[in-house]
Write an enzyme that holds these catalytic residues in place. Sequence first.
Site, short mmCIF file in Angstrom:
data_model
loop_
_atom_site.label_atom_id
_atom_site.label_comp_id
_atom_site.label_asym_id
_atom_site.label_seq_id
_atom_site.Cartn_x
_atom_site.Cartn_y
_atom_site.Cartn_z
N THR A 100 0.86 -1.18 0.00
CA THR A 100 0.00 0.00 0.00
C THR A 100 0.90 1.23 0.00
O THR A 100 1.52 1.56 1.02
CB THR A 100 -0.91 0.01 1.24
OG1 THR A 100 -1.70 -1.17 1.25
CG2 THR A 100 -1.82 1.23 1.22
N LYS A 176 -6.96 0.93 -3.75
CA LYS A 176 -6.56 0.42 -2.44
C LYS A 176 -6.71 1.49 -1.37
O LYS A 176 -7.22 1.24 -0.26
CB LYS A 176 -5.12 -0.08 -2.50
CG LYS A 176 -4.47 -0.40 -1.16
CD LYS A 176 -5.20 -1.48 -0.37
CE LYS A 176 -4.43 -1.82 0.90
NZ LYS A 176 -5.18 -2.74 1.77
#
Length: 300
Positions: A100, A176
Amino acid sequence: MSRKPIIAFIGLGNMGIPMARNLVAAGYAVTVWNRTPLTDADLAQHGFVTAATPAEAAAQSGGMVITMVADDAALDAVTLGEQGLLAGLPRGGLHISMSTVSVQIAQAMARAHVASGCRYLAAPVFGRPEAAAAAKLSIVAAGEAADVAQAEPLFNAMGQAHFHVGPNPEQANTVKLAGNFLLMAMLEALGEAFALTAKAGVPARQVLDIVNGALMRSPVYENYGNIAINERFDPPGFKLRLGLKDANLVLAAANAAGVPMPAASLVHDRILGGVARGAGDLDWSVITRLVAEDAGLNHG
């Protein structure tokens, strides 16, 4: 029957180890590098082969490298420079970044790989360590369709579903971050609902059963609701300080895109306050306890 390629896997934290183990279970040879070296016992237990540097891990691979690291700085450090994976990845090789990270570094990584004659695929994941261990991650990929097709067998070994959201790597990172925003906002809302009903004398367990039955049916609410009710904040599945990193990335992406996100700003400040109060190494579901404390409820 064709032999499966050797996979290099860089980043063996709470998520990386079970993901790499699932590749071994699927029949891949996995060469690993981690900032904190594994012991010989760990290597033997997991079935990994170790490399001295990210470049060496990439050079020993069959042309595919997976990274699962904490943040932008870590991704930059393991990818670029004399010891970075790009220095060892064969020309035409594929780097699958499952971390991420920010939209900006995804764009920078894509440019760096093109300049090196390699390919870059962003494929961040949704799921906690227990989902990683059970190969039930959901993987959001963005990049060239041929690269996604090449990575698909690896995705199948590590997850239960994968989605191709576009040709540009930063598209996956944006999805995300949007998903993580929804999770942190859910934790804030759940905490507020529990605090309000606690003041009325209604147990949180009953509230969760009602909300997650009469209003909706969500395994996310079920999982996080149970963690919050039982205060299973340690050991963490995802640390609050990493949630702060993601909240900062969400706001940076929103600012760059010109999208007001007042709810994201609110949750950012909640998380920042929790980290400042020493809760940074607890699971980010501790957001619910922080809400309760602000409401004057006694916890712990």
